[in-house]
Design a protein around this motif. Structure first.
Motif, PDB file in Angstrom:
ATOM      1  N   GLU A  92       6.099  15.242   0.873  1.00 25.95           N
ATOM      2  CA  GLU A  92       6.371  14.577   1.525  1.00 25.95           C
ATOM      3  C   GLU A  92       5.364  14.383   2.437  1.00 25.95           C
ATOM      4  OE1 GLU A  92       7.971  15.667   5.490  1.00 25.95           O
ATOM      5  OE2 GLU A  92       8.356  16.410   3.363  1.00 25.95           O
ATOM      6  N   VAL A  93       4.065  13.212   1.646  1.00 24.87           N
ATOM      7  CA  VAL A  93       3.293  11.850   2.292  1.00 24.87           C
ATOM      8  C   VAL A  93       4.121  10.819   1.185  1.00 24.87           C
ATOM      9  CG1 VAL A  93       1.322  11.077   1.904  1.00 24.87           C
ATOM     10  CG2 VAL A  93       1.514  13.031   2.518  1.00 24.87           C
ATOM     11  N   ALA A  94       4.413  11.111  -0.015  1.00 21.69           N
ATOM     12  CA  ALA A  94       4.904   9.768  -0.474  1.00 21.69           C
ATOM     13  C   ALA A  94       6.446   9.081   0.300  1.00 21.69           C
ATOM     14  CB  ALA A  94       5.816   9.963  -1.905  1.00 21.69           C
ATOM     15  N   ARG A  95       7.145  10.319   0.797  1.00 22.82           N
ATOM     16  CA  ARG A  95       8.449   9.738   0.935  1.00 22.82           C
ATOM     17  C   ARG A  95       8.140   9.214   3.058  1.00 22.82           C
ATOM     18  NH1 ARG A  95      11.050  15.413   0.204  1.00 22.82           N
ATOM     19  NH2 ARG A  95       9.817  16.036   0.969  1.00 22.82           N
ATOM     20  N   LEU A  96       6.872   9.234   3.362  1.00 18.68           N
ATOM     21  CA  LEU A  96       6.475   9.562   4.565  1.00 18.68           C
ATOM     22  C   LEU A  96       5.935   7.715   4.762  1.00 18.68           C
ATOM     23  CD1 LEU A  96       4.508  12.179   6.344  1.00 18.68           C
ATOM     24  CD2 LEU A  96       7.079  10.922   7.471  1.00 18.68           C
ATOM     25  N   ARG A  97       5.538   7.933   3.495  1.00 16.95           N
ATOM     26  CA  ARG A  97       4.707   5.987   3.501  1.00 16.95           C
ATOM     27  C   ARG A  97       6.479   5.228   2.664  1.00 16.95           C
ATOM     28  NH1 ARG A  97      -0.860   7.818  -0.064  1.00 16.95           N
ATOM     29  NH2 ARG A  97      -2.052   7.888   1.141  1.00 16.95           N
ATOM     30  N   ARG A  98       6.995   5.847   2.205  1.00 16.12           N
ATOM     31  CA  ARG A  98       8.006   4.892   2.078  1.00 16.12           C
ATOM     32  C   ARG A  98       9.005   4.398   3.258  1.00 16.12           C
ATOM     33  NH1 ARG A  98       8.745   7.955  -2.757  1.00 16.12           N
ATOM     34  NH2 ARG A  98      10.041   9.582  -1.737  1.00 16.12           N
ATOM     35  N   GLY A  99       8.800   5.337   4.983  1.00 17.43           N
ATOM     36  CA  GLY A  99       9.208   5.031   6.198  1.00 17.43           C
ATOM     37  C   GLY A  99      10.256   5.292   6.173  1.00 17.43           C
ATOM     38  N   GLN A 100      10.557   6.835   5.485  1.00 19.53           N
ATOM     39  CA  GLN A 100      11.533   7.836   5.344  1.00 19.53           C
ATOM     40  C   GLN A 100      11.318   9.295   6.010  1.00 19.53           C
ATOM     41  OE1 GLN A 100      14.538   6.603   4.354  1.00 19.53           O
ATOM     42  NE2 GLN A 100      13.867   4.440   4.126  1.00 19.53           N
ATOM     43  N   TRP A 144       0.230  -4.457  20.127  1.00 16.33           N
ATOM     44  CA  TRP A 144      -0.393  -3.271  18.992  1.00 16.33           C
ATOM     45  C   TRP A 144       0.492  -2.810  17.930  1.00 16.33           C
ATOM     46  CZ3 TRP A 144       1.029   1.809  20.497  1.00 16.33           C
ATOM     47  CH2 TRP A 144       2.164   1.722  21.494  1.00 16.33           C
ATOM     48  N   MET A 145      -0.212  -1.768  17.209  1.00 23.42           N
ATOM     49  CA  MET A 145       1.399  -1.305  16.066  1.00 23.42           C
ATOM     50  C   MET A 145       0.221  -0.450  15.876  1.00 23.42           C
ATOM     51  SD  MET A 145       0.119  -4.986  15.016  1.00 23.42           S
ATOM     52  CE  MET A 145      -1.869  -5.618  14.901  1.00 23.42           C
ATOM     53  N   ARG A 146       1.546   0.246  14.855  1.00 19.91           N
ATOM     54  CA  ARG A 146       1.214   1.824  14.017  1.00 19.91           C
ATOM     55  C   ARG A 146       1.467   1.072  12.746  1.00 19.91           C
ATOM     56  NH1 ARG A 146       2.450   5.395  18.066  1.00 19.91           N
ATOM     57  NH2 ARG A 146       0.942   4.828  19.417  1.00 19.91           N
ATOM     58  N   ASP A 147       1.171   1.649  11.588  1.00 18.99           N
ATOM     59  CA  ASP A 147       1.574   1.169  10.419  1.00 18.99           C
ATOM     60  C   ASP A 147       3.081   2.039   9.593  1.00 18.99           C
ATOM     61  OD1 ASP A 147       2.670   0.304   7.681  1.00 18.99           O
ATOM     62  OD2 ASP A 147       0.523   0.283   6.707  1.00 18.99           O
ATOM     63  N   PRO A 148       3.952   1.529   9.869  1.00 19.37           N
ATOM     64  CA  PRO A 148       5.815   2.216   9.668  1.00 19.37           C
ATOM     65  C   PRO A 148       5.233   2.550   8.370  1.00 19.37           C
ATOM     66  CG  PRO A 148       6.144  -0.055   9.098  1.00 19.37           C
ATOM     67  CD  PRO A 148       4.893   0.351   9.850  1.00 19.37           C
ATOM     68  N   GLN A 149       4.582   2.261   6.818  1.00 20.12           N
ATOM     69  CA  GLN A 149       4.364   2.697   5.209  1.00 20.12           C
ATOM     70  C   GLN A 149       2.707   3.098   4.979  1.00 20.12           C
ATOM     71  OE1 GLN A 149       6.689   1.212   2.438  1.00 20.12           O
ATOM     72  NE2 GLN A 149       8.775   0.390   3.587  1.00 20.12           N
ATOM     73  N   ALA A 150       2.660   3.703   6.568  1.00 13.58           N
ATOM     74  CA  ALA A 150       0.602   4.068   6.663  1.00 13.58           C
ATOM     75  C   ALA A 150      -0.034   4.169   4.404  1.00 13.58           C
ATOM     76  CB  ALA A 150      -0.072   5.336   7.217  1.00 13.58           C
ATOM     77  N   ALA A 151      -0.757   3.022   3.910  1.00 10.69           N
ATOM     78  CA  ALA A 151      -1.527   3.246   3.207  1.00 10.69           C
ATOM     79  C   ALA A 151      -2.944   3.737   3.658  1.00 10.69           C
ATOM     80  CB  ALA A 151      -1.311   1.963   2.750  1.00 10.69           C
ATOM     81  N   TYR A 152      -3.871   4.908   2.385  1.00 13.18           N
ATOM     82  CA  TYR A 152      -4.549   5.401   2.532  1.00 13.18           C
ATOM     83  C   TYR A 152      -5.845   4.580   3.005  1.00 13.18           C
ATOM     84  CZ  TYR A 152      -9.335   7.914   0.943  1.00 13.18           C
ATOM     85  OH  TYR A 152     -10.055   8.359   1.118  1.00 13.18           O
ATOM     86  N   THR A 155      -3.336   6.092   8.281  1.00 16.85           N
ATOM     87  CA  THR A 155      -2.007   7.834   9.543  1.00 16.85           C
ATOM     88  C   THR A 155      -0.658   7.256  10.056  1.00 16.85           C
ATOM     89  OG1 THR A 155      -2.843   8.711  11.233  1.00 16.85           O
ATOM     90  CG2 THR A 155      -3.735   9.456   8.322  1.00 16.85           C
ATOM     91  N   GLN A 156      -0.019   8.006   9.866  1.00 19.99           N
ATOM     92  CA  GLN A 156       1.143   7.314  10.757  1.00 19.99           C
ATOM     93  C   GLN A 156       0.141   6.878  12.455  1.00 19.99           C
ATOM     94  OE1 GLN A 156       4.285   9.885  11.235  1.00 19.99           O
ATOM     95  NE2 GLN A 156       4.110  10.238   9.042  1.00 19.99           N
TER      96      GLN A 156
END
Length: 378
Positions: A92-100, A144-152, A155-156
């Motif tokens: 699930e985390v891998a999918r979220l990091r790909r922005g999907q 201001w922003m959040r990362d759509p493909q957050a990396a360790y 998080t989102q």
């Protein structure tokens, strides 16, 4: 976290049971020692009492041993179940990091990075929702922003904010939780090794991308290591007031992120002030592909990219503005639009799209706001 807490609790219970068994075993050894030493000299009734006590202790130990074995089997089964859950969470985390976004997919299969699934044409922008108001004059405009493909380790929820009024802009406020952002309590303040210019910065895959002050250079700053990883001059790009958006603010170079990756929006002398789009490699900032539009950059208030299509805003100050143009990089064509867009505070200096949250983020006259959007079906 819940699973880890369960394991810790079970481990404490198991240790307590083992300590209890050890205590009983020590008692049994003491009884055996007493029986061995006193068997010859002790009266018969005393020996019989010791033997009865010994048999009772042994029976208790056998019972405890059976209970511990049963507990061990239960914990092993829970560990197997936890391993399956952790594996599912990792996917699930891998999918979220790909922005999907999993809820947006119609199948359980992974969608490859750069996919345009769920894309369509922008047909509606909702009312602005105000999340935060800047505290000082430095925050009249910003980004201001959040990362759509957050990396360790991000998080989102991790949010970044930069107040961009001034001449030496280096501070980047970082908030681990949305609640900290809303309350104005940063977890960390980055001080950039080079100052940035205007409101065109974005965060993508763990790095902050920004335009260096008074230059046509785009810079990649890795947030976790706090180091500059790459920089690249955008060939011929206007800067420091040559080709800004209509509100000014040295907005010559504007970075953007969509479902397919990292972009830069700018103009050149060769393009005669028309908007130019380039797709950037997020690692080394090399230009991968470039499009020249027929939309004059200084005639629009701002721009953002959704599903490889550029959208522009008609006014930064009129309360009832519109999304007035769209340029499709897939077809190389543009068209006029009249999608209503509200400038509630009458000075929108930054508008960006977040492809994970499917929202527009904006900075409107000290206020950090979001807009829900709706896309047509492809």
């Amino acid at each position: 976290m819940s699973a880890i807490q369960d394991l810790q609790r079970d481990g404490r219970e198991q240790r307590a049971a083992l300590e209890s068994t050890k205590a009983r075993l020590s008692s049994l050894e003491a009884l055996l020692h007493r029986l061995t030493l006193g068997q010859a000299a002790a009266p018969w009734d005393t020996q019989e009492g010791l033997q009865t006590e010994l048999e009772l202790a042994y029976s208790n130990l056998v019972r405890d041993k059976s209970a511990l074995e049963e507990e061990k089997r239960r914990l092993e089964a829970e560990n197997r179940d936890l391993a399956r859950r952790l594996e599912s969470s990792s996917k699930e985390v891998a999918r979220l990091r790909r922005g999907q976004c999993p809820q947006a997919r119609s199948t359980s299969e992974d969608v490859p990075p750069g996919s345009k699934e769920g894309c369509g044409e922008l047909i509606w922008v909702g009312e602005p929702v105000t999340l935060r108001t800047a505290e000082t004059l430095m925050g009249k405009y910003g980004v201001w922003m959040r990362d759509p493909q957050a990396a360790y380790p991000y998080t989102q929820e991790t949010t970044w904010r930069i107040d961009t009024v001034g001449t030496d802009i280096r501070q980047v406020f970082e908030y681990d939780l949305i609640s900290q952002f809303l309350q104005g309590y940063p977890s960390k303040v980055h001080v950039l090794p080079r100052p940035l210019e205007s409101t065109g910065a974005v965060v993508y895959q763990g790095s902050l991308y920004f335009q260096g002050a008074e230059s046509r250079t785009v810079i990649r700053y890795e947030l976790y290591t706090e180091t500059l990883k790459a920089e690249k001059e955008i060939p011929g790009a206007g800067y420091h007031g040559q080709f800004p958006y209509s509100w000014g603010g040295y907005t010559d170079i504007d970075l953007a992120v969509d479902e397919t990756g990292l972009w830069v929006i700018y103009s050149t002398e060769a393009a005669k002030g028309a908007i130019v789009l380039s797709k950037l490699n997020p690692e080394n900032l090399e230009l991968e592909q470039t499009w020249e539009t027929n939309i004059r950059k200084q005639s629009v208030a701002n721009a953002f990219i959704i599903c490889s299509t550029l959208y522009t805003i008609s006014s930064y100050s009129l309360p009832d503005a519109t999304v007035n143009f769209a340029y499709d990089t897939g077809t190389g064509s543009s068209k006029a639009l009249t999608v209503p867009f509200k400038n509630r505070y009458k000075y929108s200096s930054m508008i960006d799209y977040n492809p994970l949250e499917k929202k527009l983020f904006a900075w409107d006259n000290f206020n950090m706001v979001t807009y829900d959007i709706r896309l047509s079906q492809m």
